[in-house]
Design a protein around this motif. Structure first.
Motif, PDB file in Angstrom:
ATOM      1  N   ILE B 439      -8.346 -21.806  14.204  1.00  0.00           N
ATOM      2  CA  ILE B 439      -8.582 -22.884  13.233  1.00  0.00           C
ATOM      3  C   ILE B 439     -10.038 -23.343  13.337  1.00  0.00           C
ATOM      4  O   ILE B 439     -10.697 -23.589  12.334  1.00  0.00           O
ATOM      5  N   MET B 440     -10.541 -23.380  14.564  1.00  0.00           N
ATOM      6  CA  MET B 440     -11.941 -23.779  14.774  1.00  0.00           C
ATOM      7  C   MET B 440     -12.891 -22.841  14.000  1.00  0.00           C
ATOM      8  O   MET B 440     -13.800 -23.279  13.310  1.00  0.00           O
ATOM      9  N   PHE B 441     -12.635 -21.529  14.099  1.00  0.00           N
ATOM     10  CA  PHE B 441     -13.471 -20.541  13.392  1.00  0.00           C
ATOM     11  C   PHE B 441     -13.423 -20.787  11.890  1.00  0.00           C
ATOM     12  O   PHE B 441     -14.453 -20.857  11.225  1.00  0.00           O
ATOM     13  N   SER B 442     -12.198 -20.897  11.386  1.00  0.00           N
ATOM     14  CA  SER B 442     -12.038 -21.072   9.944  1.00  0.00           C
ATOM     15  C   SER B 442     -12.663 -22.376   9.498  1.00  0.00           C
ATOM     16  O   SER B 442     -13.362 -22.426   8.488  1.00  0.00           O
ATOM     17  N   PHE B 443     -12.426 -23.429  10.275  1.00  0.00           N
ATOM     18  CA  PHE B 443     -12.976 -24.737   9.942  1.00  0.00           C
ATOM     19  C   PHE B 443     -14.510 -24.640   9.872  1.00  0.00           C
ATOM     20  O   PHE B 443     -15.134 -25.124   8.934  1.00  0.00           O
ATOM     21  N   GLY B 444     -15.086 -23.967  10.881  1.00  0.00           N
ATOM     22  CA  GLY B 444     -16.543 -23.830  10.944  1.00  0.00           C
ATOM     23  C   GLY B 444     -17.077 -23.084   9.731  1.00  0.00           C
ATOM     24  O   GLY B 444     -18.029 -23.532   9.070  1.00  0.00           O
ATOM     25  N   ILE B 445     -16.447 -21.939   9.439  1.00  0.00           N
ATOM     26  CA  ILE B 445     -16.918 -21.127   8.308  1.00  0.00           C
ATOM     27  C   ILE B 445     -16.798 -21.927   7.013  1.00  0.00           C
ATOM     28  O   ILE B 445     -17.730 -21.983   6.210  1.00  0.00           O
ATOM     29  N   LEU B 446     -15.657 -22.596   6.837  1.00  0.00           N
ATOM     30  CA  LEU B 446     -15.446 -23.343   5.592  1.00  0.00           C
ATOM     31  C   LEU B 446     -16.406 -24.538   5.502  1.00  0.00           C
ATOM     32  O   LEU B 446     -16.949 -24.812   4.443  1.00  0.00           O
ATOM     33  N   ALA B 447     -16.612 -25.224   6.636  1.00  0.00           N
ATOM     34  CA  ALA B 447     -17.479 -26.420   6.609  1.00  0.00           C
ATOM     35  C   ALA B 447     -18.922 -26.054   6.301  1.00  0.00           C
ATOM     36  O   ALA B 447     -19.638 -26.808   5.647  1.00  0.00           O
ATOM     37  N   VAL B 448     -19.349 -24.875   6.749  1.00  0.00           N
ATOM     38  CA  VAL B 448     -20.746 -24.489   6.509  1.00  0.00           C
ATOM     39  C   VAL B 448     -20.899 -23.838   5.140  1.00  0.00           C
ATOM     40  O   VAL B 448     -21.851 -24.119   4.414  1.00  0.00           O
ATOM     41  N   SER B 450     -18.780 -23.929   2.382  1.00  0.00           N
ATOM     42  CA  SER B 450     -18.382 -24.614   1.148  1.00  0.00           C
ATOM     43  C   SER B 450     -19.491 -25.499   0.561  1.00  0.00           C
ATOM     44  O   SER B 450     -19.620 -25.553  -0.655  1.00  0.00           O
ATOM     45  N   PRO B 451     -20.300 -26.170   1.387  1.00  0.00           N
ATOM     46  CA  PRO B 451     -21.311 -27.005   0.748  1.00  0.00           C
ATOM     47  C   PRO B 451     -22.639 -26.281   0.513  1.00  0.00           C
ATOM     48  O   PRO B 451     -23.590 -26.885   0.035  1.00  0.00           O
ATOM     49  N   LEU B 452     -22.699 -24.987   0.892  1.00  0.00           N
ATOM     50  CA  LEU B 452     -23.996 -24.310   0.900  1.00  0.00           C
ATOM     51  C   LEU B 452     -24.680 -24.320  -0.471  1.00  0.00           C
ATOM     52  O   LEU B 452     -25.856 -24.642  -0.581  1.00  0.00           O
ATOM     53  N   SER B 651     -26.864 -15.309  -7.264  1.00  0.00           N
ATOM     54  CA  SER B 651     -26.589 -13.948  -6.798  1.00  0.00           C
ATOM     55  C   SER B 651     -25.985 -13.965  -5.390  1.00  0.00           C
ATOM     56  O   SER B 651     -25.322 -13.033  -4.983  1.00  0.00           O
ATOM     57  N   TYR B 652     -26.218 -15.049  -4.654  1.00  0.00           N
ATOM     58  CA  TYR B 652     -25.653 -15.155  -3.307  1.00  0.00           C
ATOM     59  C   TYR B 652     -24.231 -15.714  -3.336  1.00  0.00           C
ATOM     60  O   TYR B 652     -23.521 -15.671  -2.353  1.00  0.00           O
ATOM     61  N   SER B 653     -23.851 -16.294  -4.488  1.00  0.00           N
ATOM     62  CA  SER B 653     -22.578 -17.025  -4.502  1.00  0.00           C
ATOM     63  C   SER B 653     -21.384 -16.108  -4.240  1.00  0.00           C
ATOM     64  O   SER B 653     -20.416 -16.527  -3.622  1.00  0.00           O
ATOM     65  N   SER B 654     -21.465 -14.835  -4.688  1.00  0.00           N
ATOM     66  CA  SER B 654     -20.320 -13.940  -4.455  1.00  0.00           C
ATOM     67  C   SER B 654     -20.127 -13.735  -2.948  1.00  0.00           C
ATOM     68  O   SER B 654     -19.003 -13.692  -2.448  1.00  0.00           O
ATOM     69  N   MET B 655     -21.262 -13.648  -2.238  1.00  0.00           N
ATOM     70  CA  MET B 655     -21.199 -13.487  -0.785  1.00  0.00           C
ATOM     71  C   MET B 655     -20.537 -14.718  -0.149  1.00  0.00           C
ATOM     72  O   MET B 655     -19.723 -14.599   0.763  1.00  0.00           O
ATOM     73  N   LEU B 656     -20.904 -15.898  -0.684  1.00  0.00           N
ATOM     74  CA  LEU B 656     -20.321 -17.134  -0.160  1.00  0.00           C
ATOM     75  C   LEU B 656     -18.818 -17.162  -0.382  1.00  0.00           C
ATOM     76  O   LEU B 656     -18.056 -17.559   0.496  1.00  0.00           O
ATOM     77  N   TRP B 657     -18.414 -16.720  -1.568  1.00  0.00           N
ATOM     78  CA  TRP B 657     -16.982 -16.700  -1.868  1.00  0.00           C
ATOM     79  C   TRP B 657     -16.243 -15.779  -0.913  1.00  0.00           C
ATOM     80  O   TRP B 657     -15.161 -16.105  -0.443  1.00  0.00           O
ATOM     81  N   MET B 659     -17.090 -15.061   2.096  1.00  0.00           N
ATOM     82  CA  MET B 659     -17.005 -15.733   3.392  1.00  0.00           C
ATOM     83  C   MET B 659     -15.925 -16.816   3.378  1.00  0.00           C
ATOM     84  O   MET B 659     -15.186 -16.988   4.347  1.00  0.00           O
ATOM     85  N   LEU B 660     -15.846 -17.549   2.258  1.00  0.00           N
ATOM     86  CA  LEU B 660     -14.830 -18.608   2.163  1.00  0.00           C
ATOM     87  C   LEU B 660     -13.429 -18.015   2.198  1.00  0.00           C
ATOM     88  O   LEU B 660     -12.546 -18.535   2.886  1.00  0.00           O
ATOM     89  N   ILE B 661     -13.259 -16.911   1.468  1.00  0.00           N
ATOM     90  CA  ILE B 661     -11.931 -16.278   1.438  1.00  0.00           C
ATOM     91  C   ILE B 661     -11.591 -15.738   2.827  1.00  0.00           C
ATOM     92  O   ILE B 661     -10.477 -15.915   3.322  1.00  0.00           O
ATOM     93  N   LEU B 662     -12.595 -15.126   3.467  1.00  0.00           N
ATOM     94  CA  LEU B 662     -12.347 -14.587   4.812  1.00  0.00           C
ATOM     95  C   LEU B 662     -11.995 -15.710   5.783  1.00  0.00           C
ATOM     96  O   LEU B 662     -11.096 -15.566   6.611  1.00  0.00           O
ATOM     97  N   GLY B 663     -12.717 -16.838   5.660  1.00  0.00           N
ATOM     98  CA  GLY B 663     -12.469 -17.989   6.531  1.00  0.00           C
ATOM     99  C   GLY B 663     -11.027 -18.463   6.401  1.00  0.00           C
ATOM    100  O   GLY B 663     -10.332 -18.682   7.392  1.00  0.00           O
TER     101      GLY B 663
END
Lengths: 242, 786
Positions: B439-448, B450-452, B651-657, B659-663
């Motif tokens: 949960i810590m990993f997912s929380f970290g990935i999502l917290a960083v 999602s607001p990027l 162009s970076y947003s797909s990468m962010l998505w 990461m969010l899905i993976l998180g």
């Protein structure tokens, strides 16, 4: 005379034409083939029979953890055979206590907490400390199941079952996993509950010796009640032999 | 053979649990192979390009170096070869395009025999006729220019018509940034053109003069060994830069990208395969516990511990192998797409877009080994049992040291069910920790993550709304008298306001720590340039006794407010002591600030301006006028800059998505698998509770309370982890995006969003548990012998 005796007692539960079929692949197994009997308020009932005779099935149906294929179960005048899951849970919660052959204590609760677990469910619960006293484990209330012997665990299981102060205590081979002397202690406890709290106790067993302490004995065979006997002079648990 | 059949049937029986493990492993191996192949291909193609096209070892720039001085440079011990060139920036007027388009013209010596340093890849005709030009492919392509077309450019205010005779890419511009202020290559607004050195010298009116020098070194010599001597020769001619290949802008960016992608392709699979191995370990441990009697039976038949262990290892081997193959397959399908994304920014010939067999095999090996490790540790304890013990039911799990004994106040607050939850955590410490860490990993990935996008947009908005409020900034080739600069700018059509600044590259030293930065001198009443920090606190007017440092620069120097630092200007070798008045954090600028008058006072120079900032209501007119202006080197149109930046972010947003899905997927996979295993272990307990009369909801509360506690712990651990992740991301961004950073603080709402994301995974998992608990057959469960 026996019928006259029974007619004086209040029927707490009545089983009427109960059948139960199980589907095992393509085979249909008839566990109960139209069972009829009554359970009376405050009696000590023993259900005897060989493996596969249907005694466990009928106990599960009485306990509300299984449902019949057909027939009625009248508990205090109300048919519970068609109840929904939620109402069946209420029935188990308020009316029935279960004692299992393998105790089924919650391993990460202490003896006292296992009893509390049940007492928290009832507004009419018995005192947990009194129960611990009764089962002779007042000084072991803080022990976990892994720190107790089989007999001690079964005593806690009985205390847990009676803690809710249920109308009927259903016991599935309660001495099956115990040695003789421990088994006798457990039977004494069940009898004590029966006498002290005037509650109905029904035991299923293949151990014919236990039937001597019963008020009444039902003999099951091939999914039917084969014979019903009444003990005019049930023996004391300490006199039971097997 | 029969054991093999048993393994296959057992795997089939628990297929969905294995599928989730396979997907976790596949995700890790997919990243390992796809990103590893992309990084490897990028690195290999770049190194080959540098070697084949002879990228120089050392680069220098100066204002004007006479040809007569070149021999002095060639004589320096360690210099193998010298290439002297002329370069200049030309404006390219494109009708209908409001952007400012620059073409960097680089001289090419057509008389040179052989392969010169920094030799471009040429496709077309030689530069034979006057004003023939080779253009870089991307620039030609985006502007639809072909060999045989004419191209008009403006050099020093003069229109010049060039003939496109070929296309040429340079090893110096693999990542083609115009200057250090650019964040990413924009092929539309910046191109490279090669032109015959005689023609360029004539166009610039600089016969036998050079401003761009490249050196190759003799074997065994390093940059540091020749640096001082080159400086000595070039300083009288206005040396503006001297650096080795490793510090060359394009080289650095390629190198940073390769390093980061390699690091990511190395760590991500470890993370995923590690998680998969732990899940597999827990799952197999549980399956083997359920097959305890079977193990006992096999042993009574005479099967050895080794044979039984190998049998269960087969489960892990199968899972790892399939996960590895699926991962490599997915990697192979996507590597071409990833390489295509790279070639948007990196111009490299012969870049491979397949996964090298060695990498694929490594991926499969990593996956298989993780599977085997998970299975080995899961199977080992049960396999060690002697047959008689294995045939008996296990004794109730032992509770060692009751945690609630030490928490009497908690115990008072809890019901028996609450105590069960707490002790369940204690009973399965390793698994509970694993869930919390997951949960810590997912929380970290999502917290960083999602607001990027919002954080980046905020930075851009802050930069252009608060700091650089001008419409355009005109950087001057030569400093001019400050008063003249603003007055001249005000004369331009549409300009409503003009202010000047002085920007000077300086070196700062604090003890033995040194760093370079640009010192900006600002007038006290500045309106068009404001100094705001990330909290929108203003720092104007600049204190007239010292300097304000950016926090990155201050960190480099380990300086604090009040520190005395030594400043070296390009005008004088002597160090000037100056106090640090303030340190501010700005995400998109890295200037040091000083009062305009103080700057000139300490440099002992007349008051000059190097750039003019203007407000205009007619940008087109401003741009067209400036085509005729000789002394403007760059026009920065803030609107276009912001727009370009947003385009890049999109162009970076797909990468962010991804990461969010993976998180979220990690959170769900861990919680779901753990709760499935936990349910399987506790179904007897839960069935007992149901028989006792607990409603499904009440039984679920026990499991839910346990998971919510772990969720809370995971989220708590997630907060520092997210900050750590952000700091890592900032380091990566600073390397890849030229000093850009994102705010050091994660907004509260992002923590909320991360908590909500993990909560969604929890709720899904809890619903699934509820369904399973609801379906528990009390009769079956209670008659089963554990």
């Amino acid at each position: 005379m026996k019928d006259a005796l029974n007619s004086q007692r209040e029927v707490i539960l009545s089983i009427e034409d109960i059948t139960k079929e199980y589907h095992m692949g393509e085979i249909i197994v008839q566990a109960l083939r139209g069972v009829n009997f009554k359970i009376y308020q405050g009696e000590f009932l023993v259900i005897l029979g060989p493996s596969g005779s249907g005694k466990s099935t009928v106990l599960n149906i009485i306990g509300g953890i299984d449902q019949p294929t057909a027939g009625k179960i009248i508990y205090k005048g109300k048919d519970i055979s068609g109840l929904k899951e939620k109402d069946l849970t209420k029935y188990r919660r308020s009316s029935v206590g279960f004692v299992f052959q393998f105790y089924n204590l919650i391993p990460n609760l202490t003896a006292k907490e296992n009893i509390q677990l049940a007492s928290e469910l009832s507004s009419n619960a018995l005192s947990v400390s009194d129960l611990l006293e009764t089962i002779g484990l007042a000084d072991r209330g803080g022990h976990f199941p892994s720190q107790m012997s089989g007999g001690q665990q079964q005593r806690v299981a009985i205390a847990r079952a009676v803690a809710k102060n249920p109308e009927i205590l259903l016991c599935d081979e309660p001495t099956g996993a115990l040695d003789f002397s421990t088994g006798i202690q457990v039977l004494k406890l069940l009898k004590e509950f029966n006498k002290k709290y005037k509650r109905t106790v029904a035991i299923i067993t293949h151990n014919a010796g236990i039937s001597e302490m019963a008020d009444r004995v039902l003999y099951f065979k091939d999914g039917l009640v084969d014979l019903v006997t009444v003990n005019d002079n049930p023996v004391d648990p300490e006199e039971v032999r097997w | 053979m029969i054991l093999f059949l048993k393994a296959i049937r057992s795997i089939w029986r628990h297929k969905w649990a294995y599928v989730s493990c396979i997907m976790l492993i596949a995700a890790g191996i997919f990243m390992y192979t796809a990103m590893g192949a992309a990084a490897g291909a990028l690195d290999a193609a770049a190194q080959k390009y540098y070697k084949n096209n002879r990228l120089a070892d050392v680069f220098a720039t100066a204002v004007n170096v006479p040809g007569s001085e070149l021999s002095a440079l060639e004589r320096i011990d360690g210099i193998n070869e010298l290439q002297a060139r002329l370069t200049c920036e030309a404006r390219v007027p494109v009708s209908g395009n409001s952007k400012i388009i620059w073409l960097r013209l680089i001289s090419f010596d057509t008389d040179y025999e052989g392969v010169s340093l920094n030799y471009p890849d040429i496709n077309g005709l030689p530069l034979e006729k006057q004003n023939d030009i080779w253009l870089n492919h991307q620039f030609a392509e985006i502007h639809n220019l072909q060999i045989g077309d004419k191209l008009s450019v403006i050099i020093d205010g003069r229109f010049v018509e060039l003939n496109i005779v070929g296309l040429a890419n340079s090893p110096e511009y693999v990542y083609a940034l115009r200057d250090a202020t650019e964040i990413y290559p924009d092929r539309e607004t910046f191109g490279i053109g090669y032109i015959n050195i005689r023609d360029l010298a004539q166009l610039l009116n600089s016969p036998n003069m050079y401003n761009d020098l490249s050196f190759s070194l003799e074997n065994g010599f390093t940059f540091d060994e020749v640096k001082q001597q080159i400086e000595t020769v070039l300083e009288p001619f206005g040396m503006t830069g001297l650096y080795e290949a490793a510090d060359q802008m394009s080289y650095t960016m390629v190198d940073a990208e390769v390093t980061n992608v390699k690091a990511m392709s190395g760590t991500m699979p470890l993370l995923f395969s590690g998680i998969a191995a732990i899940v597999l370990f827990m799952m197999l441990k549980r399956i083997i516990e359920q097959e305890r009697t079977q193990i006992g039976t096999l042993k009574t038949f005479g099967y050895t511990n080794r044979e039984i262990l190998l049998h269960y290892i087969l489960y892990g081997l199968f899972t790892g192998l399939i996960g590895g193959i699926v991962g490599v397959g997915l990697g192979n399908l996507s590597v071409e797409y990833i390489i295509r994304l790279y070639t948007e920014f990196f111009t490299l010939p012969d870049i491979s877009n397949t996964i090298p067999p060695q990498l694929a095999l490594q991926g499969i090996a990593i996956a298989t080994i993780s599977g085997i490790i998970g299975a080995y540790f899961g199977a080992r304890p049960a396999v060690k049992l002697n047959p008689a013990e294995a045939m008996r039911p296990p004794s109730p799990p032992e509770i060692k040291g009751d945690i609630l004994k030490y928490l009497p106040f908690v115990r008072v607050l809890l019901t028996s069910r609450g105590s069960m939850s707490i002790r369940n955590i204690q009973r399965t410490k390793a698994r509970s920790l694993f869930i919390a860490v997951g949960i810590m990993f997912s929380f970290g990935i999502l917290a960083v993550m999602s607001p990027l996008m919002i954080m980046m947009t905020d930075i851009i908005m802050a930069k252009y709304q608060y700091i650089e409020v001008f419409d355009a900034k005109l950087s001057l080739k030569q400093p001019v008298a400050a008063a003249d600069a603003a007055a001249q700018a005000m004369k331009l059509s549409g300009v409503t306001m003009a202010e000047f600044v002085r920007e000077t590259p300086v070196e700062l030293r604090n003890g033995n720590l040194k760093t370079g930065t640009v010192l900006m001198g600002i007038k006290p009443g500045s309106y068009l340039y404001n100094i705001y920090d990330d909290d929108k606190k203003i720092y104007l007017p600049v204190p007239d006794k010292g300097i304000i440092l950016n926090s990155f620069t201050a960190d480099d120097l380990n300086a604090r407010p009040g520190s005395k630092v030594m400043l070296t200007s390009p005008f004088d070798d002597e160090e000037i002591p100056i106090y640090v008045q303030d340190i501010i954090h700005q995400n998109m600028t890295s200037y040091a600030y000083i009062d305009y008058d103080l700057l000139h006072e300490i440099f002992n120079q007349p008051k000059l301006a190097t750039a003019v900032m203007v407000m205009t209501n007619d940008m087109e007119s401003l741009k067209s006028k400036l085509d005729e202006t000789k002394n403007v080197s760059t026009i920065t149109d803030t609107y276009t800059s912001a727009e370009n930046f947003m385009e890049m972010m999109n162009s970076y947003s797909s990468m962010l998505w991804i990461m969010l899905i993976l998180g979220s997927a990690i959170a769900f996979a861990i919680i779901y698998n753990s709760s499935t295993i936990s349910l399987s272990e506790k179904k007897r307990e839960y069935a007992t509770l149901r028989v006792l009369g607990l409603h499904i909801k009440e039984v679920c509360e026990i499991s839910n309370f346990e998971y919510w506690l772990l969720y809370a712990l995971g989220c708590l651990l997630g907060v520092p982890f997210a900050n750590l992740l952000l700091s890592g991301l900032n380091t990566m961004l600073a390397q890849e995006m030229n000093g850009l950073s994102i705010p050091a603080r994660i907004p509260l709402w992002a923590f909320g969003a991360a908590a909500a994301g993990c909560m969604a995974a929890m709720i899904l998992s809890n619903l699934s548990s509820k369904k399973t608990i609801g379906k528990l057959d009390m009769v079956d469960v209670l008659k089963e012998r554990e």
